[in-house]
Scaffold this motif. Structure first.
Motif: not given
Length: 324
Positions: A198-199, A205, A225, A228, A253, A255, A264
Motif C-alpha cells: 500500500v503506497d 509502489r 489506505g 487497501a 501487508i 504499508s 497507514g
C-alpha cells in the motif's frame, strides 16, 4: 518558520495531518502570472527560510542551484519550479526555501511564497487518479480542495530520486543481493504467499512490488489506505463465504504512512481492531520513520517498520514474518 508539529501525522492513527501550502508564480506568455498551489506534509519539513547564500557544486544534477549549510548539514538547494517545468521569475531575493528532513536526508526546495498550515483529515485528501491517469512518472501523490483551490501534494521522494539517482531506491536490485535467498526452493515457497503493498506513490509502489515479485511473492498493490481497507474487507468476506482463514488469502501487508483517504497508521489501527487481521504481519514502510514514530507504529500493532531507503531489508523481513 520552524516545524511546529513534526509528529502530527502519526498521532495514534487519528487519520489527520497538517500540510504547508506554498506557491509557485507561473510566468505566462502574455506577461501575467498565475499562482500554482502545492503542499507538503508538515512532518517532512524542518524549517522554511529565506533564500540562503549557496555555493556551486561541481557536476551538479540539473535543477540543483548549489549547496548551503543548514544547521551544519551540507544541504542541496533544488529549483523546484525548474524540475516541475513551471517558468518563474529568475530573481530569488524575495523567495523562500523549504528545508525538508526525511529518508534520513536534508534537502532545500526553492519556492516563491509560503501561505499557511492546514490541518485536515486524510478523508479529505483525494487521489490524483480521480483527476487524471497517474503513472510511475507522476509527481503528484494527492490533491486537497481548500477554499476553492486545488492544492497538489508533491511526491518529494520521487523528485529527490530523479535529481540524485545515487540516493534512489532504484539502485537496489534484489537479484544481486547476497543476503536474500533466491534458490528455487525458497522462491517456490514465496510463490505460495501473497503480500499486499500500500503506497500512494506509483514510483515507490512499483519499486516495492518489483522487489517482492522478483523474490517470488505474489503482490496485491493498492494506491492508498482507503483502497487497501476496501480490498481487505472484500478478502474477509470471501474467506467467510468459502470457510477459509484470511491468512490463506493474505499473508502480510506492507504499508506507507501518509496516503490519501486513509493514512497507514489509521489503516493499521482499524485492522488490529478486527478479528480477521489482528495477527496478520504488518510492516510500516515510510520516509517518516523516526525512533519516536517507530514506537508509535509498534504501539498500534505493527510487527516492524522500515525507513524507505532500506528497501534491501524488505524481503528478508517478509521471510521472517511469514515463514517463522
Amino acid at each position: 518558520m520552524s516545524n511546529p508539529s513534526s509528529n502530527i501525522l502519526l498521532e495514534s492513527g487519528t487519520n489527520e495531518l497538517e500540510i504547508i501550502e506554498f506557491h509557485l508564480e507561473k510566468q505566462l506568455a502574455n506577461g501575467e502570472t498565475k499562482t500554482c498551489y502545492y503542499g507538503i506534509n508538515v512532518a517532512k519539513v524542518r524549517e522554511v527560510i529565506r533564500v540562503p547564500d549557496t555555493t556551486d557544486y561541481p557536476n551538479a544534477q540539473p535543477h540543483m542551484i548549489g549547496v548551503f549549510s543548514s544547521r551544519d548539514i551540507l544541504t542541496p538547494l533544488v529549483d523546484l519550479a525548474g524540475w516541475l517545468g513551471v517558468p518563474t521569475s529568475s530573481v530569488n531575493s524575495n523567495k523562500y526555501v523549504i528545508v525538508t528532513d526525511f529518508n534520513r536526508m536534508t534537502n532545500g526546495f526553492l519556492i516563491d511564497s509560503i501561505s499557511r498550515i492546514h490541518r485536515i483529515s486524510w478523508n479529505d485528501v483525494e487521489s490524483p487518479s480521480q483527476f487524471l491517469e497517474s503513472g510511475e512518472q507522476d509527481c503528484v501523490v494527492a490533491v486537497v480542495r481548500k477554499e476553492g483551490k486545488l492544492i497538489m501534494i508533491l511526491d518529494f521522494e520521487k523528485i529527490i530520486a530523479d535529481i540524485n539517482p545515487e540516493l534512489s531506491m532504484e539502485k537496489y536490485d534484489v537479484k544481486v543481493d547476497r543476503s536474500v535467498n533466491l534458490n528455487q526452493t525458497m522462491v517456490s515457497k514465496r510463490n505460495a504467499k501473497t503480500v499486499m503493498v500500500v503506497d500512494d506513490s506509483a514510483f515507490i509502489r512499483s519499486l516495492i512490488q518489483d522487489t517482492l515479485s522478483t523474490a517470488g511473492y505474489n503482490v496485491i498493490a493498492c494506491k492508498d489506505g482507503g483502497e487497501a481497507h476496501e480490498k481487505l474487507m472484500d478478502v474477509e468476506r470471501i474467506a467467510k463465504e468459502e470457510n477459509l482463514a484470511v491468512s490463506e488469502l493474505i499473508d502480510a501487508i506492507v504499508s506507507d504512512v501518509e496516503m490519501p483517504r486513509m493514512d497507514g497508521m489509521h489503516l493499521l489501527k482499524r485492522l488490529r481492531d478486527t478479528e480477521a487481521y489482528c495477527n496478520t504481519p504488518i510492516v510500516m514502510f515510510s520516509s517518516l520513520m523516526s525512533d519516536d514514530n517507530r514506537t508509535k507504529a509498534l504501539s498500534l500493532g505493527a510487527n516492524d517498520t522500515i525507513t524507505k531507503p532500506q528497501i534491501g531489508k524488505l524481503v528478508s523481513l517478509m521471510d521472517g514474518l511469514i515463514f517463522s
